[in-house]
Design a protein around this motif. Sequence first.
Motif, PDB file in Angstrom:
ATOM      1  N   LEU A 186      -0.209 -13.544   3.023  1.00 39.55           N
ATOM      2  CA  LEU A 186       0.612 -13.093   4.140  1.00 39.55           C
ATOM      3  C   LEU A 186       2.094 -13.088   3.762  1.00 39.55           C
ATOM      4  O   LEU A 186       2.756 -14.135   3.756  1.00 39.55           O
ATOM      5  N   PRO A 187       2.648 -11.920   3.453  1.00 38.96           N
ATOM      6  CA  PRO A 187       4.079 -11.833   3.125  1.00 38.96           C
ATOM      7  C   PRO A 187       4.928 -12.089   4.349  1.00 38.96           C
ATOM      8  O   PRO A 187       4.574 -11.703   5.469  1.00 38.96           O
ATOM      9  N   LEU A 188       6.056 -12.775   4.128  1.00 34.29           N
ATOM     10  CA  LEU A 188       6.987 -13.000   5.231  1.00 34.29           C
ATOM     11  C   LEU A 188       8.423 -12.908   4.726  1.00 34.29           C
ATOM     12  O   LEU A 188       8.676 -12.804   3.529  1.00 34.29           O
ATOM     13  N   ALA A 194       3.292  -4.743   0.474  1.00 37.30           N
ATOM     14  CA  ALA A 194       2.259  -5.770   0.579  1.00 37.30           C
ATOM     15  C   ALA A 194       1.675  -5.815   1.984  1.00 37.30           C
ATOM     16  O   ALA A 194       0.454  -5.948   2.158  1.00 37.30           O
ATOM     17  N   GLY A 195       2.521  -5.678   2.989  1.00 35.46           N
ATOM     18  CA  GLY A 195       2.050  -5.719   4.362  1.00 35.46           C
ATOM     19  C   GLY A 195       1.161  -4.556   4.733  1.00 35.46           C
ATOM     20  O   GLY A 195       0.328  -4.663   5.632  1.00 35.46           O
ATOM     21  N   GLU A 208      -6.595  -5.336  -2.742  1.00 34.96           N
ATOM     22  CA  GLU A 208      -5.464  -4.500  -3.143  1.00 34.96           C
ATOM     23  C   GLU A 208      -4.147  -5.238  -2.906  1.00 34.96           C
ATOM     24  O   GLU A 208      -3.240  -5.193  -3.743  1.00 34.96           O
ATOM     25  N   ARG A 209      -4.047  -5.917  -1.770  1.00 36.56           N
ATOM     26  CA  ARG A 209      -2.832  -6.693  -1.493  1.00 36.56           C
ATOM     27  C   ARG A 209      -2.681  -7.814  -2.516  1.00 36.56           C
ATOM     28  O   ARG A 209      -1.596  -8.019  -3.056  1.00 36.56           O
ATOM     29  N   LYS A 210      -3.756  -8.530  -2.777  1.00 37.80           N
ATOM     30  CA  LYS A 210      -3.690  -9.630  -3.732  1.00 37.80           C
ATOM     31  C   LYS A 210      -3.282  -9.134  -5.116  1.00 37.80           C
ATOM     32  O   LYS A 210      -2.427  -9.752  -5.769  1.00 37.80           O
ATOM     33  N   THR A 211      -3.863  -8.037  -5.564  1.00 37.54           N
ATOM     34  CA  THR A 211      -3.533  -7.481  -6.877  1.00 37.54           C
ATOM     35  C   THR A 211      -2.067  -7.086  -6.949  1.00 37.54           C
ATOM     36  O   THR A 211      -1.363  -7.401  -7.917  1.00 37.54           O
ATOM     37  N   PHE A 212      -1.600  -6.394  -5.925  1.00 36.85           N
ATOM     38  CA  PHE A 212      -0.201  -5.984  -5.878  1.00 36.85           C
ATOM     39  C   PHE A 212       0.725  -7.195  -5.920  1.00 36.85           C
ATOM     40  O   PHE A 212       1.680  -7.242  -6.704  1.00 36.85           O
ATOM     41  N   LEU A 221       3.776   3.314   0.531  1.00 37.06           N
ATOM     42  CA  LEU A 221       3.378   2.601   1.738  1.00 37.06           C
ATOM     43  C   LEU A 221       4.539   1.790   2.314  1.00 37.06           C
ATOM     44  O   LEU A 221       5.418   1.335   1.585  1.00 37.06           O
ATOM     45  N   THR A 222       4.514   1.602   3.613  1.00 39.66           N
ATOM     46  CA  THR A 222       5.540   0.784   4.258  1.00 39.66           C
ATOM     47  C   THR A 222       4.977   0.152   5.527  1.00 39.66           C
ATOM     48  O   THR A 222       4.184   0.762   6.252  1.00 39.66           O
ATOM     49  N   SER A 223       5.340  -1.096   5.757  1.00 40.18           N
ATOM     50  CA  SER A 223       4.884  -1.828   6.928  1.00 40.18           C
ATOM     51  C   SER A 223       5.887  -2.918   7.245  1.00 40.18           C
ATOM     52  O   SER A 223       6.529  -3.470   6.350  1.00 40.18           O
ATOM     53  N   GLU A 224       6.022  -3.224   8.528  1.00 35.90           N
ATOM     54  CA  GLU A 224       6.884  -4.319   8.956  1.00 35.90           C
ATOM     55  C   GLU A 224       6.056  -5.549   9.319  1.00 35.90           C
ATOM     56  O   GLU A 224       6.536  -6.449  10.005  1.00 35.90           O
TER      57      GLU A 224
END
Length: 201
Positions: A38-40, A96-97, A103-107, A144-147
């Motif tokens: 979980l990126p923050l 990452a979000g 895929e998230r873990k690899t990135f 990709l982009t996410s908040e």
Amino acid sequence: MTTRKIDFYFDFISPYSYLAATQMPAFAAEHGVEADWLPLNLPRLMKLSGNTSPAAVKNKAIYSLRDLKRWSLFLNVPFRMIRPGTFDSRPALRIAGALQGDERKTFCMDVFDALWSGEVDAKRSNWLEEIAEKRSFSDDWMGLTSEEFEANTHAALNAGAFGVPSLVLHADKGRDELFFGVDHMALISRAIRGQGDIIYR
């Protein structure tokens, strides 16, 4: 038997998050837990929680650098210190979000490793693009982009976090426990194995 879960809160600007990230895949496999990466936004979390950066206290900054070197040797992982404030992690946090699962873990592992091993120079404005060229990124990921990381920041705060890495163990009976720092992964291990008491908030 219910599979336990761990929320792994991190920010790419955190060297201690990097150290924890190098251990998470093997840790999750060994203990049979699901780890949710979980990126923050670490600066935001510190402001909201009233925490201050180690760099703001001279002796703490000196100690932290020595401690990081000790931990990198202990864990046998490459490490090159990046001066605080050198780079903005938010572009990578947004990607990452937007990713999920493996895929998230690899990135995240690729970004952490390339940054903190010294493979790329974080002072360069195109450091993320350089990582993408060196690693096996999907072409689609860079767009990709996410908040989501902003929502994760508040979720971590509500869980009692004040910095990263913060790990929340979702224990049996719905009771959660916060652990802070790579040095507390041994205590999480004990809790998972039922060898240590969980101190509930």
